[in-house]
Write a protein that holds these residues in place. Structure first.
Motif, PDB file in Angstrom:
ATOM      1  N   PRO A  30       0.836  -1.236   0.051  1.00  0.00           N
ATOM      2  CA  PRO A  30      -0.051  -0.140   0.146  1.00  0.00           C
ATOM      3  C   PRO A  30       0.888   1.370   0.022  1.00  0.00           C
ATOM      4  N   ILE A  31       0.504   2.256  -0.825  1.00  0.00           N
ATOM      5  CA  ILE A  31       1.148   3.591  -0.741  1.00  0.00           C
ATOM      6  C   ILE A  31       0.465   4.263   0.297  1.00  0.00           C
ATOM      7  N   ASN A  32       1.228   4.953   1.081  1.00  0.00           N
ATOM      8  CA  ASN A  32       0.843   5.876   2.211  1.00  0.00           C
ATOM      9  C   ASN A  32       0.813   7.322   1.523  1.00  0.00           C
ATOM     10  N   TYR A  33      -0.457   7.651   0.889  1.00  0.00           N
ATOM     11  CA  TYR A  33      -0.612   8.836   0.074  1.00  0.00           C
ATOM     12  C   TYR A  33      -0.668   9.782   1.111  1.00  0.00           C
ATOM     13  N   GLY A  34      -0.203  11.003   0.445  1.00  0.00           N
ATOM     14  CA  GLY A  34       0.151  12.450   1.297  1.00  0.00           C
ATOM     15  C   GLY A  34       1.431  12.121   2.183  1.00  0.00           C
ATOM     16  N   ASP A  36       4.091   9.137   1.380  1.00  0.00           N
ATOM     17  CA  ASP A  36       5.371   8.862   0.497  1.00  0.00           C
ATOM     18  C   ASP A  36       5.683   9.441  -0.541  1.00  0.00           C
ATOM     19  N   LYS A  37       6.814   9.437  -0.831  1.00  0.00           N
ATOM     20  CA  LYS A  37       7.288  10.369  -1.997  1.00  0.00           C
ATOM     21  C   LYS A  37       7.631   9.490  -3.289  1.00  0.00           C
ATOM     22  N   CYS A  38       7.440  10.161  -4.492  1.00  0.00           N
ATOM     23  CA  CYS A  38       7.940   9.376  -5.696  1.00  0.00           C
ATOM     24  C   CYS A  38       9.291   9.330  -5.787  1.00  0.00           C
ATOM     25  N   GLU A  39       9.785   7.953  -6.269  1.00  0.00           N
ATOM     26  CA  GLU A  39      11.020   7.834  -6.288  1.00  0.00           C
ATOM     27  C   GLU A  39      11.754   8.488  -7.536  1.00  0.00           C
ATOM     28  N   TYR A  40      11.297   8.928  -8.378  1.00  0.00           N
ATOM     29  CA  TYR A  40      11.642   9.598  -9.660  1.00  0.00           C
ATOM     30  C   TYR A  40      11.646  10.993  -9.561  1.00  0.00           C
ATOM     31  N   CYS A  41      10.318  11.750  -8.925  1.00  0.00           N
ATOM     32  CA  CYS A  41      10.297  13.240  -9.009  1.00  0.00           C
ATOM     33  C   CYS A  41      10.449  13.893  -7.528  1.00  0.00           C
ATOM     34  N   ALA A  42      10.389  12.851  -6.653  1.00  0.00           N
ATOM     35  CA  ALA A  42      10.408  13.224  -5.061  1.00  0.00           C
ATOM     36  C   ALA A  42       9.338  14.111  -4.663  1.00  0.00           C
ATOM     37  N   MET A  43       8.370  14.191  -5.498  1.00  0.00           N
ATOM     38  CA  MET A  43       7.040  14.804  -4.986  1.00  0.00           C
ATOM     39  C   MET A  43       6.283  13.795  -4.039  1.00  0.00           C
ATOM     40  N   LYS A  44       5.421  14.360  -2.973  1.00  0.00           N
ATOM     41  CA  LYS A  44       4.675  13.311  -2.405  1.00  0.00           C
ATOM     42  C   LYS A  44       3.500  12.874  -3.190  1.00  0.00           C
ATOM     43  N   ILE A  45       3.317  11.729  -2.944  1.00  0.00           N
ATOM     44  CA  ILE A  45       2.468  10.911  -3.842  1.00  0.00           C
ATOM     45  C   ILE A  45       1.022  11.046  -3.191  1.00  0.00           C
ATOM     46  N   VAL A  61      10.951  -2.060  -3.080  1.00  0.00           N
ATOM     47  CA  VAL A  61       9.601  -1.541  -3.763  1.00  0.00           C
ATOM     48  C   VAL A  61       9.749  -0.032  -3.812  1.00  0.00           C
ATOM     49  N   TYR A  62       9.718   0.511  -5.002  1.00  0.00           N
ATOM     50  CA  TYR A  62       9.756   1.791  -5.447  1.00  0.00           C
ATOM     51  C   TYR A  62       8.678   2.377  -5.633  1.00  0.00           C
ATOM     52  N   LYS A  63       8.155   3.386  -5.182  1.00  0.00           N
ATOM     53  CA  LYS A  63       7.018   3.971  -5.476  1.00  0.00           C
ATOM     54  C   LYS A  63       6.913   5.264  -6.282  1.00  0.00           C
ATOM     55  N   PHE A  64       5.804   5.458  -7.078  1.00  0.00           N
ATOM     56  CA  PHE A  64       5.842   6.786  -8.075  1.00  0.00           C
ATOM     57  C   PHE A  64       4.362   7.383  -7.637  1.00  0.00           C
ATOM     58  N   ASP A  65       4.266   8.617  -8.105  1.00  0.00           N
ATOM     59  CA  ASP A  65       3.105   9.116  -8.276  1.00  0.00           C
ATOM     60  C   ASP A  65       2.406   9.213  -9.507  1.00  0.00           C
ATOM     61  N   SER A  66       2.959   8.701 -10.479  1.00  0.00           N
ATOM     62  CA  SER A  66       2.133   8.478 -12.016  1.00  0.00           C
ATOM     63  C   SER A  66       2.722   7.509 -12.604  1.00  0.00           C
ATOM     64  N   THR A  67       2.101   7.134 -13.733  1.00  0.00           N
ATOM     65  CA  THR A  67       2.438   6.337 -14.547  1.00  0.00           C
ATOM     66  C   THR A  67       3.693   6.757 -15.402  1.00  0.00           C
ATOM     67  N   GLU A  68       3.583   8.110 -15.743  1.00  0.00           N
ATOM     68  CA  GLU A  68       4.906   8.672 -16.266  1.00  0.00           C
ATOM     69  C   GLU A  68       6.244   8.559 -15.735  1.00  0.00           C
ATOM     70  N   CYS A  69       6.160   8.866 -14.350  1.00  0.00           N
ATOM     71  CA  CYS A  69       7.381   8.794 -13.558  1.00  0.00           C
ATOM     72  C   CYS A  69       7.748   7.542 -13.475  1.00  0.00           C
ATOM     73  N   LEU A  70       7.035   6.229 -13.031  1.00  0.00           N
ATOM     74  CA  LEU A  70       7.220   4.936 -13.195  1.00  0.00           C
ATOM     75  C   LEU A  70       8.099   4.649 -14.634  1.00  0.00           C
ATOM     76  N   ALA A  71       7.187   4.994 -15.691  1.00  0.00           N
ATOM     77  CA  ALA A  71       7.968   4.793 -16.927  1.00  0.00           C
ATOM     78  C   ALA A  71       9.234   5.453 -17.206  1.00  0.00           C
ATOM     79  N   ALA A  72       9.400   6.336 -16.535  1.00  0.00           N
ATOM     80  CA  ALA A  72      10.776   7.268 -17.054  1.00  0.00           C
ATOM     81  C   ALA A  72      11.730   6.469 -16.000  1.00  0.00           C
TER      82      ALA A  72
END
Length: 164
Positions: A30-34, A36-45, A61-72
């Motif tokens: 589970p992602i802890n929304y608000g 956890d931070k995105c592994e790619y852009c470092a913004m809060k998910i 486990v690496y967490k991301f805020d969007s499909t595009e951050c995961l893809a990048a």
């Protein structure tokens, strides 16, 4: 002698429990929304319609805020990491689904956290319900990788080189 048998059994039980507890994660957590931070852009998910995860063979486990951050992140690290699986959130029911078998909607009328307007769906039926309202183009994972590489990563790398 009887004490040693009992002690040995106890030791084996502890050993088994220890080995079992060290089993590596191979499915999304589970992602802890608000928080956890995105592994790619470092913004809060923040948005539970767009979270994503990449899981390595070792269970990291690496967490991301969007499909595009995961893809990048996937594009930039697929040769370095031993990737076990990649997951995106089904926009319709908010559950993790396999990123490689998901269907994606690219719709300017349905913004995603990083602005590429990508939403993931488990099946075409659910995607079409959302598409009726927001229009857009249906994509597969390979299309997402090409889009992120061409429209996002190449621009970022070209921009970086221009200022060197």
């Amino acid at each position: 002698m009887n004490f040693l048998k009992k002690g040995g059994s106890f030791f084996l039980i502890l050993l088994f429990l220890f080995a079992f507890s060290c089993e590596k994660v191979k499915s999304p957590v589970p992602i802890n929304y608000g928080v956890d931070k995105c592994e790619y852009c470092a913004m809060k998910i923040m948005d539970d319609r767009f979270g994503a995860e990449l899981i390595t063979e070792t269970g990291k486990v690496y967490k991301f805020d969007s499909t595009e951050c995961l893809a990048a992140y996937y594009i930039e690290n697929k040769d370095k990491l031993k990737i076990h699986s990649i997951w995106v959130t089904d926009f319709y029911n908010r559950e993790f689904i396999n990123a490689e078998t998901a269907y994606y909607l690219h719709s300017p009328d349905l913004p995603s956290p990083m602005g590429m307007n990508l939403s993931a769906f488990k099946n075409m039926e659910d995607l079409n319900k959302i598409k009726e309202k927001y229009n857009g183009k249906v994509l597969k994972w390979s299309d997402i990788l090409n889009m992120v590489k061409n429209k996002w990563l190449n621009k970022r790398h070209n921009h970086h080189h221009m200022h060197m």
